[in-house]
Design a protein around this motif. Structure first.
Motif, short mmCIF file in Angstrom:
data_model
loop_
_atom_site.label_atom_id
_atom_site.label_comp_id
_atom_site.label_asym_id
_atom_site.label_seq_id
_atom_site.Cartn_x
_atom_site.Cartn_y
_atom_site.Cartn_z
N ASP A 65 6.65 -9.57 30.74
CA ASP A 65 6.05 -8.24 30.86
C ASP A 65 4.55 -8.38 30.75
O ASP A 65 4.04 -9.41 30.31
N PHE A 66 3.84 -7.34 31.16
CA PHE A 66 2.38 -7.41 31.25
C PHE A 66 1.73 -7.74 29.92
O PHE A 66 0.85 -8.61 29.85
N THR A 92 2.87 -9.21 27.26
CA THR A 92 3.13 -10.59 26.84
C THR A 92 2.19 -11.54 27.56
O THR A 92 1.60 -12.44 26.96
N LYS A 106 -3.84 -2.19 24.07
CA LYS A 106 -2.60 -1.53 24.50
C LYS A 106 -2.76 -0.02 24.51
O LYS A 106 -2.35 0.66 25.46
N ALA A 162 -0.40 -4.34 37.36
CA ALA A 162 0.40 -3.83 36.23
C ALA A 162 0.62 -2.33 36.36
O ALA A 162 1.70 -1.82 36.06
N ARG A 194 3.28 -1.58 38.85
CA ARG A 194 4.62 -1.85 38.32
C ARG A 194 5.01 -0.84 37.25
O ARG A 194 6.12 -0.90 36.72
N LEU A 220 -2.54 2.28 27.94
CA LEU A 220 -1.39 3.17 28.06
C LEU A 220 -1.75 4.64 27.94
O LEU A 220 -1.02 5.50 28.44
N GLU A 268 3.62 -0.56 34.27
CA GLU A 268 3.51 -1.14 32.92
C GLU A 268 2.31 -0.60 32.15
O GLU A 268 2.28 -0.69 30.92
N ILE A 269 1.30 -0.10 32.85
CA ILE A 269 0.17 0.57 32.22
C ILE A 269 -0.12 1.84 33.01
O ILE A 269 0.45 2.07 34.07
#
Length: 209
Positions: free
Chosen positions: A82-83, A85, A191, A141, A144, A195, A146-147
Motif C-alpha cells: 500500500d502507498f 507502507t 498521513k 496514489a 488509486r 488524507l 489511497e490519498i
C-alpha cells in the motif's frame, strides 16, 4: 580496430565516483584535490581525466547516479502493498539509513551550489527531477484512491522535502539526534496531510482569521 570495453569503462567510472564520494565527504569539495581522488581510486591523473575532466564533472556524475537511484526508489513506492507502507520505506532509506558520509556529501554539494553556477545548475536539475518524481508518486496514489484526490500535489511535495531537509540538517548538526525517534510522528503528520487536505486548509484558515 580494438573495441572499447564498455563494462570496464562503466566499472572504472563507478570506482572513481565512489572514491570521490569518500574524498568529498572527508575533506570537503574545495579541499579534496583531483590528485587525492586519483590516489583514492588507485589510478593516474591522466587515466582519471579520461573519464572526468574536472571536479564539476565528477559532481555531475554523482548526481546522475543519485537521480537514477531516486527514480528507482520512487517506482518502488507504487510496488509496495500500500502507498503508506511504500512511503515509510522510502523515508527510512533517505532519512535513517543513509550514512553520515552520504549526508555530508549532500551538504557539501548544496553549499558549493551557492558559489559555483555550474554546480547550482546541476543541483537545480536534480531538485526538479526529485520534485517531479514525488508528484508522480502522489498522483498515482490519488488515482488509486489511497490519498485525497483534491490534494495540492506541488504543495504537498514542498512539505515532504522540508521535513526531510530538516531531519538531514539535524542529523548533521546534532550527533545525539536519532531519526528513528521522530519517524512515527513525521509519518503521522504526512498521513494526515495527504488524507485530509480540506480539513487542514480549513484549520489554517481559522488560525489566520
Amino acid at each position: 580496430m580494438r573495441r572499447p570495453n564498455v563494462k570496464l569503462q562503466t566499472d572504472r567510472r563507478e570506482e572513481i565516483l565512489e572514491a570521490a564520494r569518500r574524498c568529498f565527504a572527508r575533506s570537503g569539495f574545495h579541499q579534496a584535490s583531483m590528485q587525492e581522488i586519483c590516489a583514492e581510486a588507485g589510478m593516474s591523473p591522466g587515466n582519471l581525466y579520461r573519464y572526468f575532466p574536472s571536479k564539476e564533472a565528477i559532481i555531475a556524475g554523482l548526481i546522475e547516479v543519485d537521480s537514477a537511484t531516486a527514480a528507482a526508489n520512487f517506482a518502488a513506492v507504487g510496488d509496495a502493498p500500500d502507498f503508506f507502507t511504500g512511503l515509510a520505506k522510502l523515508a527510512r532509506q533517505y532519512l535513517v539509513e543513509r550514512s553520515p558520509e552520504e549526508l555530508a556529501l549532500c551538504a557539501e554539494i548544496r553549499a558549493e551550489s551557492r558559489r559555483n553556477p555550474e554546480i547550482a545548475r546541476i543541483q537545480r536539475a536534480i531538485d526538479f527531477e526529485v520534485r517531479a518524481g514525488l508528484v508522480a508518486v502522489l498522483r498515482a496514489a490519488a488515482e488509486r484512491g489511497e490519498i485525497a484526490r483534491e490534494l495540492d500535489f506541488e504543495q504537498a511535495v514542498n512539505v515532504l522535502l522540508a521535513l526531510g531537509d530538516g531531519v538531514e540538517v539535524r542529523r548533521i548538526s546534532d550527533p545525539d539526534f536519532n531519526p528513528e525517534t521522530v519517524m512515527p510522528a513525521m509519518l503521522d503528520i504526512v498521513k494526515y496531510m495527504l488524507l485530509n487536505p480540506a480539513d487542514a486548509t480549513h484549520r489554517d484558515g481559522e488560525k489566520s482569521s
